[in-house]
Write an enzyme that holds these catalytic residues in place. Sequence first.
Site, short mmCIF file in Angstrom:
data_model
loop_
_atom_site.label_atom_id
_atom_site.label_comp_id
_atom_site.label_asym_id
_atom_site.label_seq_id
_atom_site.Cartn_x
_atom_site.Cartn_y
_atom_site.Cartn_z
N ARG A 1 -14.13 3.19 26.96
CA ARG A 1 -12.86 2.76 27.56
C ARG A 1 -11.72 3.74 27.45
O ARG A 1 -10.91 3.87 28.36
CB ARG A 1 -12.42 1.48 26.85
CG ARG A 1 -12.87 0.31 27.58
CD ARG A 1 -12.51 -0.93 26.89
NE ARG A 1 -13.55 -1.86 27.26
CZ ARG A 1 -13.71 -3.02 26.74
NH1 ARG A 1 -12.92 -3.43 25.78
NH2 ARG A 1 -14.68 -3.80 27.15
N HIS B 1 -7.59 -1.56 28.35
CA HIS B 1 -8.76 -1.81 29.19
C HIS B 1 -8.51 -1.13 30.53
O HIS B 1 -7.42 -1.27 31.10
CB HIS B 1 -8.98 -3.31 29.38
CG HIS B 1 -10.34 -3.67 29.91
ND1 HIS B 1 -10.73 -3.34 31.19
CD2 HIS B 1 -11.40 -4.28 29.33
CE1 HIS B 1 -11.99 -3.76 31.37
NE2 HIS B 1 -12.41 -4.33 30.26
N ARG C 1 -12.77 0.80 20.20
CA ARG C 1 -13.83 -0.22 20.08
C ARG C 1 -14.85 -0.11 21.20
O ARG C 1 -14.49 0.04 22.37
CB ARG C 1 -13.19 -1.62 20.11
CG ARG C 1 -14.21 -2.75 20.11
CD ARG C 1 -13.52 -4.08 20.06
NE ARG C 1 -12.78 -4.38 21.25
CZ ARG C 1 -13.24 -5.09 22.28
NH1 ARG C 1 -14.48 -5.56 22.28
NH2 ARG C 1 -12.47 -5.32 23.33
N HIS D 1 -5.24 -4.22 25.70
CA HIS D 1 -6.34 -5.18 25.65
C HIS D 1 -6.76 -5.56 24.23
O HIS D 1 -7.08 -6.73 23.99
CB HIS D 1 -7.53 -4.55 26.37
CG HIS D 1 -8.74 -5.42 26.46
ND1 HIS D 1 -8.76 -6.61 27.15
CD2 HIS D 1 -10.00 -5.26 25.95
CE1 HIS D 1 -9.98 -7.15 27.07
NE2 HIS D 1 -10.73 -6.36 26.34
N GLU E 1 -22.29 -2.23 29.40
CA GLU E 1 -20.87 -1.89 29.49
C GLU E 1 -20.68 -0.46 29.01
O GLU E 1 -21.61 0.15 28.47
CB GLU E 1 -20.04 -2.87 28.65
CG GLU E 1 -19.99 -4.27 29.26
CD GLU E 1 -19.15 -5.23 28.46
OE1 GLU E 1 -17.95 -5.31 28.69
OE2 GLU E 1 -19.71 -5.91 27.59
#
Length: 547
Positions: A282, A236, A378, A343, A114
């Site tokens: 992100r 997100h 994060r 998110h 990711e």
Amino acid sequence: MTLRFSTDVLVIGSGAAGLATALHLSPHARVIVLSKDDIRGGSTNRAQGGVATVSQPADSVDAHVHDTVAAGAGLCNEKIVRYVVSRARQAIDHIEDLGLEFDQQGNGPHLTREGGHTHRRVLHVADTTGHAIASTLINRVLSDVKIKILTKRVAIDVVTTGKSTPNDSRTMGAYVYNAENGDVEVIEARYVVLATGGASKVYQYTSNPDGSTGDGIAMAWRAGCRVANMEFNQFHPTCLYHPDARSFLISEAIRGEGGKLVLEDGKRFMERFDPRAEMAPRDVVARAIDFEMKRLGQECVYLDVTHLPDKKIEQRFPNILETCLGVGIDMRRDRIPVVPAAHYTCGGVLVDESGQTDIDGLYAVGETAYTGLHGANRLASNSLLECLVFARSVANDIANKTPDNQDDRGDIPDWDESRVTDSDENVILSHNWSELRRCMWNYVGIVRTNKRLERAARRIGLLKQEVHDYYSNYRVNSDLIELRNLIHVAELMVKAAQWRRESRGLHYTLDYPQSRADARPSILYPAVDPLDVLQPINRHTNHSKLR
Ligand code: FAD
Ligand code: SIN
């Protein structure tokens, strides 16, 4: 007569954090777990991508620490990052011992990638990892006689001995609204663990379930705890853009497996923003999408996986495929329309390495807590990991405490409804809900300015006064409890955003586009605001009398 329960530990929340804490505690203590909806109601059950853990020789704890710190844009507490990352294997072994089977490939687990990860290190169960984790924990908890589950119970406030400073204050339990019969119950407990998830429902568009209303953060704040980094709410980059499935997430693992972000004309754009393109963290990807949508006046961008083999899509992303098919999008042939949505709440209740807050006996764990792991942004798939690692830390700390004398603390007074009536205008609540969420989306979103934040602060101030009046005069219900919490959390987010005069990680403001040399978390100290009063007098006795 107020119904009363008594237990050693009250865990508020039945997501990964709450249930794992309860399981670690059950050999040592009687535990009550609350859920405000059914036991699967939180974000955990929706998690898709997986759990980040070092599992192959080419990877290392140092590399995972490095990626977490890099994504966190200078604000991670590196000691805590190492603490979590080096305990990941133990957490994974535990959940596997409880019965969870991650997807395998060859002789080991299948690892996905990711954004922000330099290695493949995300363990997963197809694209429904959260459902698998929740099911595993729920099976165990339901067969554990030391754990009592109470569903449809909305904790209203934590009750403390309320001494003059938070440091002298001791947890006594909580007032809890029973959504099935409308009563308010008292749960007395030596220890209370806030595991209520995040606050992304404060935004108009979110990947989160309805219950992500920041209840634990608001309760801890009202009880006198510090909160930190509330300006860093993660957006997100890719939620499905479709009127019938607005909050459905399209996992970042799709980009990890080769999915490309494209504009209406089919052109890729991420390389213009970051050399890591679709694999950038992100904050970078969400901002780039927001920029392109505004520049071109488009309502969404697209995620394209049509070049991947059908079989791979079917095996790897069955849930996303099925949901998209349900709204007429066949991702094997069609591009998926996507937009960013709120998110994850990176900030929260400030805790130490054991999950202990500023108030003795009050803990916070999971998305509710601010441990220092996530910094200003994060890293993907670090949240479930944090839930599992800190669940053990909280449980160990509680189990190692010498039992104190419960009687010294006195009893929690009955909930007092003698001066309130039933509301005849509940519609005001839904109006205020929508107004707050629209205001946060418009003024405290991906791109901020001083003016927008000022506007948000003014509107939130008015809503806060209205909701306070409402709370003081009418019987509580779930909507009112949640709205009150959302307003308190929104106010904290705006305050933290106004304090941060720089752009960093998820906080981007046109007025201060650069990062400052000194990176500091924003720590908010509870003030004596008459509208934040710990226990409004029409509800129950002031706890200063209980010393
Ligand atoms: P939750 O799972 O949200 O549980 C909160 C619990 O608290 C619920 O039981 C709720 O009923 C209860 N509760 C709340 N308020 C009250 C109250 N007042 N009284 C009583 N009960 C209350 N993270 C990853 O690491 N990997 C992923 O792949 C991933 N995918 C995600 C996908 C989606 C769509 C979403 C929304 C999040 C994802 N995340 C992922 C983030 C991660 O799932 C969450 O951060 C994590 O599950 C939070 O767990 P939790 O136990 O803290 O809270
Ligand atoms: C996702 O699958 O994209 C979500 C992962 C996360 O939030 O960590």
